[in-house]
Design a protein around this motif. Structure first.
Motif, PDB file in Angstrom:
ATOM      1  N   ALA A 193       1.257  -0.908  -0.043  1.00 46.38           N
ATOM      2  CA  ALA A 193      -0.075   0.150  -0.287  1.00 46.38           C
ATOM      3  C   ALA A 193       0.847   1.321  -0.107  1.00 46.38           C
ATOM      4  CB  ALA A 193      -0.498  -0.330   1.027  1.00 46.38           C
ATOM      5  N   VAL A 194       0.169   1.683  -1.459  1.00 43.15           N
ATOM      6  CA  VAL A 194       1.453   3.073  -0.987  1.00 43.15           C
ATOM      7  C   VAL A 194       0.550   4.333  -1.029  1.00 43.15           C
ATOM      8  CG1 VAL A 194       3.243   4.444  -2.401  1.00 43.15           C
ATOM      9  CG2 VAL A 194       2.180   2.201  -2.862  1.00 43.15           C
ATOM     10  N   ALA A 195       0.860   4.910   0.445  1.00 41.01           N
ATOM     11  CA  ALA A 195       0.051   6.285   0.951  1.00 41.01           C
ATOM     12  C   ALA A 195       0.903   7.561  -0.005  1.00 41.01           C
ATOM     13  CB  ALA A 195       0.883   6.370   2.460  1.00 41.01           C
ATOM     14  N   CYS A 196      -0.277   8.212  -0.784  1.00 39.68           N
ATOM     15  CA  CYS A 196       0.333   9.514  -1.959  1.00 39.68           C
ATOM     16  C   CYS A 196       1.062   9.407  -2.578  1.00 39.68           C
ATOM     17  CB  CYS A 196       0.444  10.870  -0.937  1.00 39.68           C
ATOM     18  SG  CYS A 196      -0.844  10.794   0.718  1.00 39.68           S
ATOM     19  N   PRO A 197       1.104   8.175  -3.613  1.00 36.10           N
ATOM     20  CA  PRO A 197       1.742   8.209  -4.495  1.00 36.10           C
ATOM     21  C   PRO A 197       2.039   9.249  -5.949  1.00 36.10           C
ATOM     22  CG  PRO A 197       0.236   6.992  -4.860  1.00 36.10           C
ATOM     23  CD  PRO A 197      -0.491   7.404  -3.916  1.00 36.10           C
ATOM     24  N   HIS A 198       1.645  10.691  -5.701  1.00 29.98           N
ATOM     25  CA  HIS A 198       2.026  11.685  -6.247  1.00 29.98           C
ATOM     26  C   HIS A 198       2.530  12.410  -6.817  1.00 29.98           C
ATOM     27  CE1 HIS A 198      -1.813  12.063  -2.534  1.00 29.98           C
ATOM     28  NE2 HIS A 198      -2.196  10.923  -4.255  1.00 29.98           N
ATOM     29  N   GLY A 199       3.644  11.283  -6.690  1.00 29.66           N
ATOM     30  CA  GLY A 199       5.413  11.868  -7.125  1.00 29.66           C
ATOM     31  C   GLY A 199       5.950  10.931  -7.849  1.00 29.66           C
ATOM     32  N   THR A 200       7.100  11.659  -8.848  1.00 29.45           N
ATOM     33  CA  THR A 200       7.527  10.905  -9.384  1.00 29.45           C
ATOM     34  C   THR A 200       8.259   9.671  -8.937  1.00 29.45           C
ATOM     35  OG1 THR A 200       9.007  11.982  -9.936  1.00 29.45           O
ATOM     36  CG2 THR A 200       7.850  11.983 -11.551  1.00 29.45           C
ATOM     37  N   MET A 226       0.397  12.345 -13.668  1.00 27.14           N
ATOM     38  CA  MET A 226       1.584  11.737 -13.419  1.00 27.14           C
ATOM     39  C   MET A 226       2.149  10.627 -14.393  1.00 27.14           C
ATOM     40  SD  MET A 226       4.449  12.221 -11.732  1.00 27.14           S
ATOM     41  CE  MET A 226       3.619  13.836 -10.411  1.00 27.14           C
ATOM     42  N   ALA A 227       1.444   9.760 -14.417  1.00 30.01           N
ATOM     43  CA  ALA A 227       1.438   8.258 -15.220  1.00 30.01           C
ATOM     44  C   ALA A 227       1.440   8.909 -16.302  1.00 30.01           C
ATOM     45  CB  ALA A 227       0.025   7.576 -14.628  1.00 30.01           C
ATOM     46  N   ASP A 228       0.552   9.936 -17.110  1.00 34.20           N
ATOM     47  CA  ASP A 228       0.751  10.218 -18.593  1.00 34.20           C
ATOM     48  C   ASP A 228       2.052  10.897 -18.935  1.00 34.20           C
ATOM     49  OD1 ASP A 228      -1.891   8.952 -19.097  1.00 34.20           O
ATOM     50  OD2 ASP A 228      -3.031  10.801 -18.655  1.00 34.20           O
ATOM     51  N   GLU A 229       2.363  11.251 -17.765  1.00 32.66           N
ATOM     52  CA  GLU A 229       3.186  12.137 -18.495  1.00 32.66           C
ATOM     53  C   GLU A 229       4.464  12.146 -18.417  1.00 32.66           C
ATOM     54  OE1 GLU A 229       1.825  16.336 -15.936  1.00 32.66           O
ATOM     55  OE2 GLU A 229       3.987  15.813 -15.301  1.00 32.66           O
ATOM     56  N   GLN A 230       4.640  10.853 -16.861  1.00 32.10           N
ATOM     57  CA  GLN A 230       5.806  10.441 -17.361  1.00 32.10           C
ATOM     58  C   GLN A 230       5.946   8.958 -17.676  1.00 32.10           C
ATOM     59  OE1 GLN A 230       8.459  11.836 -15.748  1.00 32.10           O
ATOM     60  NE2 GLN A 230       7.264  13.077 -14.809  1.00 32.10           N
ATOM     61  N   GLY A 231       5.062   8.462 -18.596  1.00 31.49           N
ATOM     62  CA  GLY A 231       4.909   7.142 -19.301  1.00 31.49           C
ATOM     63  C   GLY A 231       4.024   6.125 -18.519  1.00 31.49           C
ATOM     64  N   TYR A 232       3.950   6.346 -17.364  1.00 34.73           N
ATOM     65  CA  TYR A 232       4.219   5.051 -16.503  1.00 34.73           C
ATOM     66  C   TYR A 232       2.657   4.216 -16.542  1.00 34.73           C
ATOM     67  CZ  TYR A 232       6.640   7.829 -13.366  1.00 34.73           C
ATOM     68  OH  TYR A 232       8.658   8.252 -12.875  1.00 34.73           O
ATOM     69  N   ASP A 233       2.469   2.861 -16.778  1.00 33.98           N
ATOM     70  CA  ASP A 233       1.427   2.169 -16.916  1.00 33.98           C
ATOM     71  C   ASP A 233       1.292   1.860 -15.311  1.00 33.98           C
ATOM     72  OD1 ASP A 233       0.267   0.070 -17.459  1.00 33.98           O
ATOM     73  OD2 ASP A 233       1.326  -1.325 -18.588  1.00 33.98           O
ATOM     74  N   LEU A 234      -0.283   1.816 -15.392  1.00 28.61           N
ATOM     75  CA  LEU A 234      -1.188   1.760 -13.981  1.00 28.61           C
ATOM     76  C   LEU A 234      -2.139   0.269 -13.785  1.00 28.61           C
ATOM     77  CD1 LEU A 234      -2.769   5.665 -12.724  1.00 28.61           C
ATOM     78  CD2 LEU A 234       0.119   3.696 -12.118  1.00 28.61           C
ATOM     79  N   SER A 235      -2.224  -0.039 -15.309  1.00 24.63           N
ATOM     80  CA  SER A 235      -2.858  -1.245 -15.523  1.00 24.63           C
ATOM     81  C   SER A 235      -2.913  -2.671 -14.307  1.00 24.63           C
ATOM     82  CB  SER A 235      -3.191  -1.743 -16.653  1.00 24.63           C
ATOM     83  OG  SER A 235      -1.173  -2.398 -17.001  1.00 24.63           O
ATOM     84  N   GLY A 236      -3.492  -2.768 -14.082  1.00 29.83           N
ATOM     85  CA  GLY A 236      -3.659  -4.023 -12.635  1.00 29.83           C
ATOM     86  C   GLY A 236      -3.045  -3.278 -11.544  1.00 29.83           C
ATOM     87  N   LEU A 237      -3.371  -2.313 -11.678  1.00 25.07           N
ATOM     88  CA  LEU A 237      -3.115  -2.023  -9.929  1.00 25.07           C
ATOM     89  C   LEU A 237      -3.651  -0.925  -9.274  1.00 25.07           C
ATOM     90  CD1 LEU A 237       0.084  -0.298 -11.270  1.00 25.07           C
ATOM     91  CD2 LEU A 237       0.825  -0.359  -8.967  1.00 25.07           C
ATOM     92  N   GLU A 238      -4.489  -1.478  -8.156  1.00 25.50           N
ATOM     93  CA  GLU A 238      -5.347  -1.052  -7.585  1.00 25.50           C
ATOM     94  C   GLU A 238      -5.311  -0.177  -7.439  1.00 25.50           C
ATOM     95  OE1 GLU A 238      -8.053  -2.386  -3.736  1.00 25.50           O
ATOM     96  OE2 GLU A 238      -6.666  -3.601  -4.298  1.00 25.50           O
TER      97      GLU A 238
END
Ligand code: COD
Length: 301
Positions: free
Chosen positions: A22-29, A58-70
């Motif tokens: 569980a990540v608290a506040c994953p709002h930064g890179t 943030m994910a769009d800007e950095q190209g992170y793939d959020l698929s599968g993460l709750e």
């Protein structure tokens, strides 16, 4: 046995079931990028607790793939930190990680008496780091992140937590060097007196499962040559697994030299709570962030 290279953590944390992180506040890179990588590399199952819009932007800007993460929606940072802690306390997650929230704010939530992650033990930070210049030897450094000015009892608690971690990683009798500026006991330097007391507490069985000695200057603890020149006869001299620093200032400065100036890879966690807590900084390399998650996941099993 001593540890060499942190790579083994990536294999160890994949053994058995994956832990839920569980990540608290994953709002930064920093945290968001690392948890996405860790999730897709199969190190953990990522649970993101915070503001979905900020995460997605943030994910769009950095190209992170959020698929599968709750994703668990909590827009207020303090409530998100509380929610992530409560999820771990309730067994809905096995491991906690700090995102873009103040360290002290998250730790205060962890220490909450009603719904936090207290166990009755002292909480302390441990950084493992590997040193390429010393044949990738792995050292532990405690406490560079939690206890500000630990007294003698707190130092014994910090050693206990760190030694338990070394045992879980397969080091049966870690050698603990209590660091100071000098290797002689000097009444003008209180940390040298603590070092002598901790050594005696270990000899009398008050601190178990390890060999403690000190005081040592840093070089006497990690270099046989330095210990030989100083004429220090000790099983710990030159051969330390764990470096216990006098306070958070010394620990933090040493950790930053190691991670940012020497560019060593590290893995940092808070120990002593009901589950480990991964605390990475925005300036940590991706290798250090992933190794920290792998260490936390290994210990959370
Ligand atoms: N382990 C277990 N219980 C603790 C600990 C600990 N290390 N520290 C405090 N507690 C308990 C106390 O017994 C008490 O019941 C309650 O928590 C509050 O204690 P305080 O008032 O002494 O503690 P706080 O809330 O003022 O501070 C605790 C922090 C962890 C927030 C504080 O020690 C801190 O800010 N540490 C440094 C964290 C940091 O900034 N790290 C970043 C450097 S990289």
């Amino acid at each position: 046995m001593s540890l060499k290279k942190l790579d083994f953590l990536f294999e160890k944390c994949k053994e058995g079931c994956h832990v839920n992180l569980a990540v608290a506040c994953p709002h930064g890179t920093d945290a968001l990028g690392a948890v996405c990588r860790a999730h897709h590399d199969g190190l953990v199952n990522g649970i993101l607790v915070g503001d979905p819009e900020r995460m997605k932007r943030m994910a769009d800007e950095q190209g992170y793939d959020l698929s599968g993460l709750e994703i668990v929606e909590e827009k207020n940072d303090y409530i998100a930190a509380e929610r992530a802690v409560r999820m771990v306390s309730a067994g809905e997650a096995d491991l906690l990680m700090k995102g873009l929230v103040k360290t002290a704010a998250l730790l205060k939530a962890v220490l909450n008496k009603e719904w936090g992650m207290r166990t009755g033990s002292l909480l302390s930070h441990l950084l493992l780091f590997e040193v390429p210049l010393l044949d990738y030897r792995v050292f532990g450094l405690a406490d560079a992140g939690m206890n500000i000015y630990p007294d003698l009892n707190a130092k014994a608690g910090i050693i206990d937590n760190s030694v338990e971690c070394f045992h879980k990683l397969g080091v049966e009798n870690p050698r603990v060097a209590v660091l100071a500026a000098v290797e002689a006991v000097n009444s003008d330097m209180p940390c040298t007196i603590d070092a002598a007391a901790l050594t005696q507490m270990n000899r009398r069985g008050q601190i178990k499962g390890c060999t403690v000695d000190g005081p040592f200057a840093l070089d006497n603890a990690v270099s046989f040559e330095s210990a030989r020149i100083k004429g220090i006869d000790s099983p710990v001299a030159g051969n330390a697994d764990l470096l216990l620093v006098p306070d958070i200032e010394a620990g933090n400065i040493l950790a930053k030299v190691v991670l940012y100036m020497v560019k060593a890879r590290g893995a940092g966690v808070v120990l002593g709570a009901s589950r480990p807590i991964v605390m990475t900084s925005r300036f940590d390399s991706m290798e250090t962030k992933l190794a920290s998650i792998a260490l936390g996941a290994t210990l959370a099993k």
